[in-house]
Design a protein around this motif. Sequence first.
Motif, PDB file in Angstrom:
ATOM      1  N   GLU A  62      36.535  36.155  30.791  1.00  0.00           N
ATOM      2  CA  GLU A  62      35.913  36.972  31.834  1.00  0.00           C
ATOM      3  C   GLU A  62      35.119  38.074  31.142  1.00  0.00           C
ATOM      4  N   THR A  63      34.187  38.679  31.887  1.00  0.00           N
ATOM      5  CA  THR A  63      33.334  39.690  31.253  1.00  0.00           C
ATOM      6  C   THR A  63      33.561  41.083  31.849  1.00  0.00           C
ATOM      7  N   LEU A  64      33.223  42.059  31.022  1.00  0.00           N
ATOM      8  CA  LEU A  64      33.289  43.474  31.424  1.00  0.00           C
ATOM      9  C   LEU A  64      32.275  44.202  30.546  1.00  0.00           C
ATOM     10  N   ASP A  65      31.302  44.861  31.159  1.00  0.00           N
ATOM     11  CA  ASP A  65      30.261  45.485  30.330  1.00  0.00           C
ATOM     12  C   ASP A  65      30.484  46.996  30.167  1.00  0.00           C
ATOM     13  N   ALA A  66      29.542  47.632  29.467  1.00  0.00           N
ATOM     14  CA  ALA A  66      29.699  49.057  29.153  1.00  0.00           C
ATOM     15  C   ALA A  66      29.682  49.915  30.414  1.00  0.00           C
ATOM     16  N   ALA A  67      29.068  49.404  31.481  1.00  0.00           N
ATOM     17  CA  ALA A  67      29.036  50.161  32.741  1.00  0.00           C
ATOM     18  C   ALA A  67      30.298  49.914  33.563  1.00  0.00           C
ATOM     19  N   GLY A  68      31.219  49.096  33.020  1.00  0.00           N
ATOM     20  CA  GLY A  68      32.470  48.830  33.737  1.00  0.00           C
ATOM     21  C   GLY A  68      32.316  47.739  34.780  1.00  0.00           C
ATOM     22  N   GLU A  69      31.270  46.929  34.674  1.00  0.00           N
ATOM     23  CA  GLU A  69      31.063  45.823  35.617  1.00  0.00           C
ATOM     24  C   GLU A  69      31.156  44.496  34.871  1.00  0.00           C
ATOM     25  N   GLY A  70      31.345  43.438  35.640  1.00  0.00           N
ATOM     26  CA  GLY A  70      31.402  42.110  35.021  1.00  0.00           C
ATOM     27  C   GLY A  70      32.184  41.173  35.909  1.00  0.00           C
ATOM     28  N   SER A  71      32.379  39.929  35.427  1.00  0.00           N
ATOM     29  CA  SER A  71      33.004  38.921  36.289  1.00  0.00           C
ATOM     30  C   SER A  71      34.431  39.318  36.681  1.00  0.00           C
ATOM     31  N   LEU A  72      35.136  39.989  35.769  1.00  0.00           N
ATOM     32  CA  LEU A  72      36.524  40.374  36.099  1.00  0.00           C
ATOM     33  C   LEU A  72      36.541  41.366  37.267  1.00  0.00           C
ATOM     34  N   ILE A  73      35.619  42.318  37.223  1.00  0.00           N
ATOM     35  CA  ILE A  73      35.586  43.361  38.256  1.00  0.00           C
ATOM     36  C   ILE A  73      35.085  42.762  39.576  1.00  0.00           C
ATOM     37  N   THR A  74      34.153  41.821  39.491  1.00  0.00           N
ATOM     38  CA  THR A  74      33.686  41.144  40.710  1.00  0.00           C
ATOM     39  C   THR A  74      34.858  40.416  41.366  1.00  0.00           C
ATOM     40  N   LYS A  75      35.648  39.733  40.554  1.00  0.00           N
ATOM     41  CA  LYS A  75      36.806  39.016  41.112  1.00  0.00           C
ATOM     42  C   LYS A  75      37.829  39.989  41.698  1.00  0.00           C
ATOM     43  N   ALA A  76      37.985  41.127  41.014  1.00  0.00           N
ATOM     44  CA  ALA A  76      38.999  42.091  41.451  1.00  0.00           C
ATOM     45  C   ALA A  76      38.598  42.745  42.783  1.00  0.00           C
ATOM     46  N   ALA A  77      37.288  42.880  43.003  1.00  0.00           N
ATOM     47  CA  ALA A  77      36.798  43.655  44.152  1.00  0.00           C
ATOM     48  C   ALA A  77      37.354  43.144  45.477  1.00  0.00           C
ATOM     49  N   SER A  78      37.551  41.841  45.584  1.00  0.00           N
ATOM     50  CA  SER A  78      38.004  41.294  46.871  1.00  0.00           C
ATOM     51  C   SER A  78      39.534  41.221  46.960  1.00  0.00           C
TER      52      SER A  78
END
Length: 501
Positions: free
Chosen positions: A124-140
């Motif tokens: 999964e991904t997480l970038d320097a701005a704190g966004e990425g596939s992991l955070i997208t999945k977590a959002a819901s």
Amino acid sequence: MPNHLFDLIRSRMPAPASPFITQPDGGAISYGDAEAISARIAHALVGAVVKPGDRVAVQVEKSASALMLYLACVRAGAVFLPLNTAYTLAELDYFIGDAEPALVVCDPSKAEGIGAIARGAAVETLDAAGEGSLITKAASQPGRYADVDRGPDDLAAILYTSGTTGRSKGAMLSHDNLASNALTLVDYWRFTSSDVLLHALPIFHTHGLFVGTNVVLLSGASMLFLPKFDADAVMALMPRATTMMGVPTFYVRLLDHPGLTREATAHMRLFISGSAPLLADTHRDWSQRTGHAILERYGMTETNMNTSNPHDGERVPGTVGFPLPGVSARVTNPETGEELGAEEIGMIEVKGPNVFKGYWRNPEKTAAEFRPDGFFITGDLGKIDARGYVHILGRGKDLIITGGYNVYPKEVESEIDALPGVVESAVIGLPHKDFGEAVTAVVVRAKGAALNAAEIAAALEGRLAKFKQPKRVFVVDELPRNTMGKVQKNVLREMYAWTFK
Ligand code: AMP
């Protein structure tokens, strides 16, 4: 069974609206947010196949989300495994092979390369701005999570040692290793919910990750979270902070900043330094400029924090203070293991609830570094003085044996550093056909100073026994350092290996 570390964190949380992380670009996370976000990420981890006990390898830039991922791992019973952002794919290949994570979280730019070496792990991904596939999945995901049961001895994290001698080893840190040490530090350094920590350290290393964040969490304090150290940014935030934890390089750089004055630091109550030796000169210069005596402490990946100068008593420059409450420290003869008396130099050994559970899948190395009575052999040479202050004289592997005599690099470095026109120095042993090793000094000269190598060598003649005097002195502009500010003596030994050949 409760979740040992997160229950403790939760039990000490202030009101949900209280600030936890403030990012200078405006983003803020309260304690209530931290609980909800880490719950969402914990759900996402489990959805991404992470089971209790699984390793989650994380190589991402510093962000508040990355810290939330650490908390999520603790809550999900997973083992958080942060990796230095400087590691290349070839290096990651070793860590992934050794740790066998169920999930690797990385910067989007590395996802493809890591996918190829992941050995079946999810990516999964997480970038320097704190966004990425992991955070997208977590959002819901729901903002509540039933924490996985974890006892005091269950693993919370594996941190790989920097591996300057041989391959990096994974230090296994339990829930109680982290919890007990953070509780001790909160008390020893008098952290309260009124504190605001200036956090400019990386979070893949024990200093910025566990010392910094766990102390804040367990005191209900907050932190100003900078993506990296930048002297201007630190000076700009100083009036809003009460404490800072830094490596010595931070203090050296800030001393070069014209804005560093008594007024600029008037709001601060405590400056803490560790991870590498703080020069006594830096300590004194800092006191003169700001009126604050830096508190130096000593720890390592395997042990969390071991010793600290006192909050209320005298903070002695060049020492790392007293063993922390609950930690035993002793100095032993490196060959025989026999305990030595006050002022005698030998191997520093420590024991306590802070000391790790061993090296990951490496029982031989673990057995080799513990004494039968449970003391961990730190690999640091030092002494405990008559007043009980611990002094570090360098890593055991940096000890120089020249013509059969032991030379402690720190002793020679201290003499060189005391010379006018010298900023700092590193003393190393280089292969020499007669002496085995030859004492060699690499010296950083102050800007504008005219001092040369021959003068440095001559100045040491009356000050050090002949066998301790450098056989060769090199004058350089700066010493090679790693991200934690440690001088890389292995690099120097390679650079100058030719000298006596
Ligand atoms: P690490 O595991 O990367 O944190 O490195 C631990 C090592 O850093 C210790 O074994 C010491 O050699 C060194 N170290 C940490 N703190 C200090 C300090 N205050 N003074 C001197 N060396 C230190």
